[in-house]
Design a protein around this motif. Structure first.
Motif, PDB file in Angstrom:
ATOM      1  N   LEU A   6      17.111  14.028   2.956  1.00  0.00           N
ATOM      2  CA  LEU A   6      16.651  14.210   1.573  1.00  0.00           C
ATOM      3  C   LEU A   6      15.223  14.782   1.564  1.00  0.00           C
ATOM      4  O   LEU A   6      14.874  15.582   0.689  1.00  0.00           O
ATOM      5  CB  LEU A   6      16.695  12.860   0.843  1.00  0.00           C
ATOM      6  CG  LEU A   6      16.658  12.868  -0.688  1.00  0.00           C
ATOM      7  CD1 LEU A   6      17.735  13.769  -1.271  1.00  0.00           C
ATOM      8  CD2 LEU A   6      16.801  11.450  -1.236  1.00  0.00           C
ATOM      9  N   ALA A  58      15.395  18.378   1.517  1.00  0.00           N
ATOM     10  CA  ALA A  58      15.774  18.846   0.179  1.00  0.00           C
ATOM     11  C   ALA A  58      14.578  18.772  -0.767  1.00  0.00           C
ATOM     12  O   ALA A  58      14.396  19.642  -1.624  1.00  0.00           O
ATOM     13  CB  ALA A  58      16.940  18.011  -0.355  1.00  0.00           C
ATOM     14  N   VAL A  59      13.751  17.745  -0.584  1.00  0.00           N
ATOM     15  CA  VAL A  59      12.531  17.615  -1.392  1.00  0.00           C
ATOM     16  C   VAL A  59      11.589  18.779  -1.067  1.00  0.00           C
ATOM     17  O   VAL A  59      11.023  19.404  -1.964  1.00  0.00           O
ATOM     18  CB  VAL A  59      11.843  16.252  -1.129  1.00  0.00           C
ATOM     19  CG1 VAL A  59      10.452  16.214  -1.757  1.00  0.00           C
ATOM     20  CG2 VAL A  59      12.699  15.109  -1.664  1.00  0.00           C
ATOM     21  N   ASP A 108      22.099  22.058  -0.336  1.00  0.00           N
ATOM     22  CA  ASP A 108      21.950  20.616  -0.164  1.00  0.00           C
ATOM     23  C   ASP A 108      22.359  19.938  -1.456  1.00  0.00           C
ATOM     24  O   ASP A 108      22.173  20.495  -2.543  1.00  0.00           O
ATOM     25  CB  ASP A 108      20.500  20.255   0.181  1.00  0.00           C
ATOM     26  CG  ASP A 108      19.555  20.484  -0.977  1.00  0.00           C
ATOM     27  OD1 ASP A 108      19.448  19.598  -1.839  1.00  0.00           O
ATOM     28  OD2 ASP A 108      18.942  21.566  -1.045  1.00  0.00           O
ATOM     29  N   ALA A 109      22.924  18.771  -1.353  1.00  0.00           N
ATOM     30  CA  ALA A 109      23.302  18.021  -2.549  1.00  0.00           C
ATOM     31  C   ALA A 109      23.426  16.559  -2.202  1.00  0.00           C
ATOM     32  O   ALA A 109      23.873  16.197  -1.113  1.00  0.00           O
ATOM     33  CB  ALA A 109      24.624  18.530  -3.099  1.00  0.00           C
ATOM     34  N   SER A 110      23.006  15.702  -3.128  1.00  0.00           N
ATOM     35  CA  SER A 110      23.232  14.277  -2.953  1.00  0.00           C
ATOM     36  C   SER A 110      24.072  13.786  -4.122  1.00  0.00           C
ATOM     37  O   SER A 110      24.084  14.414  -5.184  1.00  0.00           O
ATOM     38  CB  SER A 110      21.901  13.512  -2.867  1.00  0.00           C
ATOM     39  OG  SER A 110      21.309  13.353  -4.132  1.00  0.00           O
ATOM     40  N   GLU A 136      26.234  25.588  -3.514  1.00  0.00           N
ATOM     41  CA  GLU A 136      24.879  26.147  -3.475  1.00  0.00           C
ATOM     42  C   GLU A 136      24.733  27.183  -2.357  1.00  0.00           C
ATOM     43  O   GLU A 136      24.024  28.177  -2.510  1.00  0.00           O
ATOM     44  CB  GLU A 136      23.827  25.046  -3.303  1.00  0.00           C
ATOM     45  CG  GLU A 136      22.426  25.606  -3.513  1.00  0.00           C
ATOM     46  CD  GLU A 136      21.329  24.554  -3.421  1.00  0.00           C
ATOM     47  OE1 GLU A 136      20.459  24.584  -4.283  1.00  0.00           O
ATOM     48  OE2 GLU A 136      21.355  23.716  -2.503  1.00  0.00           O
ATOM     49  N   GLU A 164      22.646  13.160  -8.352  1.00  0.00           N
ATOM     50  CA  GLU A 164      21.520  13.242  -7.429  1.00  0.00           C
ATOM     51  C   GLU A 164      20.605  12.032  -7.630  1.00  0.00           C
ATOM     52  O   GLU A 164      20.297  11.659  -8.760  1.00  0.00           O
ATOM     53  CB  GLU A 164      20.717  14.517  -7.714  1.00  0.00           C
ATOM     54  CG  GLU A 164      21.427  15.805  -7.357  1.00  0.00           C
ATOM     55  CD  GLU A 164      21.174  16.229  -5.914  1.00  0.00           C
ATOM     56  OE1 GLU A 164      20.251  15.701  -5.277  1.00  0.00           O
ATOM     57  OE2 GLU A 164      21.921  17.112  -5.439  1.00  0.00           O
ATOM     58  N   TYR A 203      10.256  17.661  -9.714  1.00  0.00           N
ATOM     59  CA  TYR A 203      11.542  17.435  -9.054  1.00  0.00           C
ATOM     60  C   TYR A 203      12.684  17.531 -10.065  1.00  0.00           C
ATOM     61  O   TYR A 203      13.716  18.154  -9.801  1.00  0.00           O
ATOM     62  CB  TYR A 203      11.544  16.066  -8.370  1.00  0.00           C
ATOM     63  CG  TYR A 203      12.617  15.906  -7.318  1.00  0.00           C
ATOM     64  CD1 TYR A 203      12.392  16.329  -6.013  1.00  0.00           C
ATOM     65  CD2 TYR A 203      13.864  15.352  -7.631  1.00  0.00           C
ATOM     66  CE1 TYR A 203      13.369  16.193  -5.035  1.00  0.00           C
ATOM     67  CE2 TYR A 203      14.840  15.213  -6.651  1.00  0.00           C
ATOM     68  CZ  TYR A 203      14.594  15.632  -5.356  1.00  0.00           C
ATOM     69  OH  TYR A 203      15.568  15.499  -4.395  1.00  0.00           O
ATOM     70  N   LYS A 255      21.899  21.113 -10.692  1.00  0.00           N
ATOM     71  CA  LYS A 255      22.383  19.931  -9.974  1.00  0.00           C
ATOM     72  C   LYS A 255      22.444  18.725 -10.898  1.00  0.00           C
ATOM     73  O   LYS A 255      22.955  17.681 -10.531  1.00  0.00           O
ATOM     74  CB  LYS A 255      21.485  19.643  -8.776  1.00  0.00           C
ATOM     75  CG  LYS A 255      21.701  20.645  -7.654  1.00  0.00           C
ATOM     76  CD  LYS A 255      20.794  20.398  -6.486  1.00  0.00           C
ATOM     77  CE  LYS A 255      21.119  21.404  -5.393  1.00  0.00           C
ATOM     78  NZ  LYS A 255      20.129  21.434  -4.344  1.00  0.00           N
TER      79      LYS A 255
END
Lengths: 384, 198
Positions: A151, A154-155, A232-234, A261, B127, B144, B153
């Motif tokens: 993560l 991704a940040v 990237d994805a959460s 993405e 997310e 963010y 997203k």
């Protein structure tokens, strides 16, 4: 959207204090795990990946006074130093710093030793790294269970896109403590022997300690093939706080969104670096998400048999390993695999493979709180 | 560039719950009693609440109020931050280690567990991220959130500062979404956080 290119990196682990030393051991199938009948964490034997404190102190004394820093701080500082050594021209005034950890210096809760209480705070860990090297920007600390390390990448990508900086060092780390080991043990999640991800006879996790750092940028590395974070994805399972979803919902969704993405379909994926902790439930859940994503034939591995589960460092280390596999066209084996022990077909890599073209690799991770993460790395040509 | 507005915000501090500028609940009691009575005030049945740690309870109450009668879907992301991580629960678990390490306490020794609790309650399959900071920093959360919405997203973002340390709680949660009118600036967000609600 700007790309995120993966530049130089450094892994500090029981497998070595440089990335190249780590890669040597991964190629030869040498584990960093050791079985300890007597240990400082539990009254029962454990099998874990432990960084030798004496060797660490020796290495650290070349850059600082070991007495002033905890074991975790020493590991993380050495990892950053390893990246800076390769990039002496890096302008620290403009370089972002992103930290990933789950528990930081939590061992100090039991005994502060000579440290101040502030050392328990994760933001303090960020400031220690910042001040040691003289970074100017405020560090960003991510603490999101076992997906934290990935993560954090991704940040970095988001902060680069928002224009906060164009280059950053992402550093992740966690260490063993009575706190963490007893906690996983209370869940009956630990294996006394080397863990066996995805195997029928798997009996649980080994914990490990490690730190890793990587330089990332929106500019590619010159005169080199580049690896980028293309997607990237959460996604949260919204199902259970301490157990993975039975349908693999969150991970499946993460994989789908990361493919979207990256603007590719699942057929483009050439290998998968899994979370593969070797608990019954995690590996089963991952197999389901992989199968639902039509990736059951794709070669996959888990590196937990080398490192154990290094918590906040794990997904970052594994991302770094993806980068090197792609650059070297190689696949590291999944150690200790015996016979498939999940309900869906998967393709576990059991021997070191060379000359395998990896233009897209998928990295997955999941953690407590129902969190899941998928990342897709892309090999970019020299002229892309 | 995406403009983010604030749909609703909730502030919980010093015995008060404030929704969009109006004090809707107050209690002089200590934190344990405050959490209990504020849950009663929600007037819902949710037995899981009583199993949560105090950080999750605070986040649960705040999100329940902010999301009430709100049109959100499973793509509403969660972007949370605080200073003390899960230290409140870490201390409780550490106590249990001396006698019998408790798995039900250990599971709450991560700051992002509250994101899981809120996701379960509102069925958010979105997310999630948890940042740890020296102090409230609206800038990081806004940046963010913007990226999440710009990259499609998330549709909306539930943003929060959720801190609990030494029995002192400091909560500021807001539902952020794309605004075609005016952007809620970092300054404005900061102003809401800093205001006195006596």
């Amino acid at each position: 959207m700007k790309k995120l290119y993966l530049h130089d990196d450094c892994i500090i682990s029981p497998l070595g204090f440089t990335t190249s030393k780590n890669l040597e051991n991964l190629r030869s199938g040498t584990t960093g795990l050791q079985k300890l009948n007597k240990n400082e964490f539990l009254e029962t034997p454990i099998c874990a990946g432990i960084v030798n404190s004496e060797i660490l102190t020796d290495a650290f004394s070349e850059i600082g006074n070991p007495q002033d820093f905890t074991k975790l701080e020493q590991m993380m500082l050495l990892a950053v130093q390893g990246v800076l050594d390769k990039n002496p021209e890096l302008d620290l005034d403009k370089t972002g710093l992103i930290i990933s950890t789950t528990k930081g210096n939590i061992h100090l809760l039991d005994d502060l030793a000579d440290f101040k209480k502030e050392r328990l705070f994760l933001s303090n860990l960020g400031n220690i790294i910042k001040d040691f090297f003289g970074f100017k920007l405020k560090p960003i600390v991510v603490s999101n269970a076992c997906i934290s390390g990935g993560l954090a990448l991704a940040v970095a990508k988001k902060m680069i896109n928002v224009g906060k900086f164009s280059t950053a060092i992402v550093v992740g780390g966690d260490m063993l403590s009575k706190f963490v080991v007893s906690g996983f043990n209370s869940f009956q999640a630990l294996s006394e022997n080397d863990c066996k991800p995805f195997s029928k006879d798997r009996t649980g996790i080994n914990l490990g300690e490690a730190a890793a750092a990587i330089l990332v940028s929106d500019l590619p590395k010159k005169n080199s093939v580049n690896i980028s974070l293309a997607g990237d994805a959460s996604a949260n399972d919204a199902n259970h706080i301490s157990g993975p979803s039975r349908t693999g919902e969150g991970l499946y969704k993460s994989i789908q969104n990361s493919l979207k993405e990256a603007q590719i379909s699942s057929e483009a994926i050439k290998a998968i670096s899994t979370h593969g902790t070797a608990t019954l439930y995690n590996d089963e859940m991952e197999a389901i998400a992989i199968s639902r994503s039509e990736l059951g034939e794709i070669p996959l591995h888990s590196v937990k048999g080398y490192y154990g589960h290094t918590l906040g460092a794990s997904a970052l280390i594994e991302a770094i390993l993806c980068k090197h596999m792609m650059l070297n066209s190689e696949l590291y084996p999944s150690l200790n695999f015996t016979e498939t022990g999940v309900s869906k077909k998967i393709n576990v890599v059991t021997a070191y493979r060379k000359s395998i073209n990896l233009d897209y690799v998928l990295k997955t991770a999941s953690g407590f709180g129902g969190c899941n993460l998928a990342m897709i790395f892309k090999k970019e040509g020299e002229n892309d | 560039m995406t403009n983010l507005g604030v749909e609703h915000w909730v502030r919980i501090t010093k015995g008060k719950i404030i929704l969009d500028g109006e004090v809707i609940f107050s209690s002089e009691a200590d934190i344990a009693r405050f959490l209990k009575t504020s849950f009663k005030f929600l007037n819902i049945k949710y037995p899981k609440f009583h199993k949560m740690d105090r950080l999750s309870k605070l986040g649960f109450v705040a999100s329940e109020i902010a999301l009430k009668n709100n049109n959100i879907d499973e793509e509403t992301a969660l972007v949370f931050s605080n200073n003390s991580s899960s230290l409140d629960s870490d201390q409780n678990y550490q106590e249990s280690v001396k006698e019998f390490p408790s798995p039900s306490l250990f599971v709450y020794t991560l700051p992002n567990i509250v994101l899981g609790e809120i996701s379960i309650r509102h069925q958010l399959k979105s997310e999630n991220v948890f940042f740890v900071e020296d102090e409230f920093n609206a800038n990081l959360i806004i940046d963010y959130s913007k990226q999440l919405i710009e990259s499609k997203k998330a549709n909306k973002v539930l943003c929060a500062w959720l801190n609990l340390h030494n029995d002192e709680y400091d909560v500021f949660l807001w539902l952020s979404s794309e605004s075609h009118k005016k952007e809620a600036s970092e300054e404005q967000i900061r102003k809401i956080y800093d205001a006195d609600y006596d």
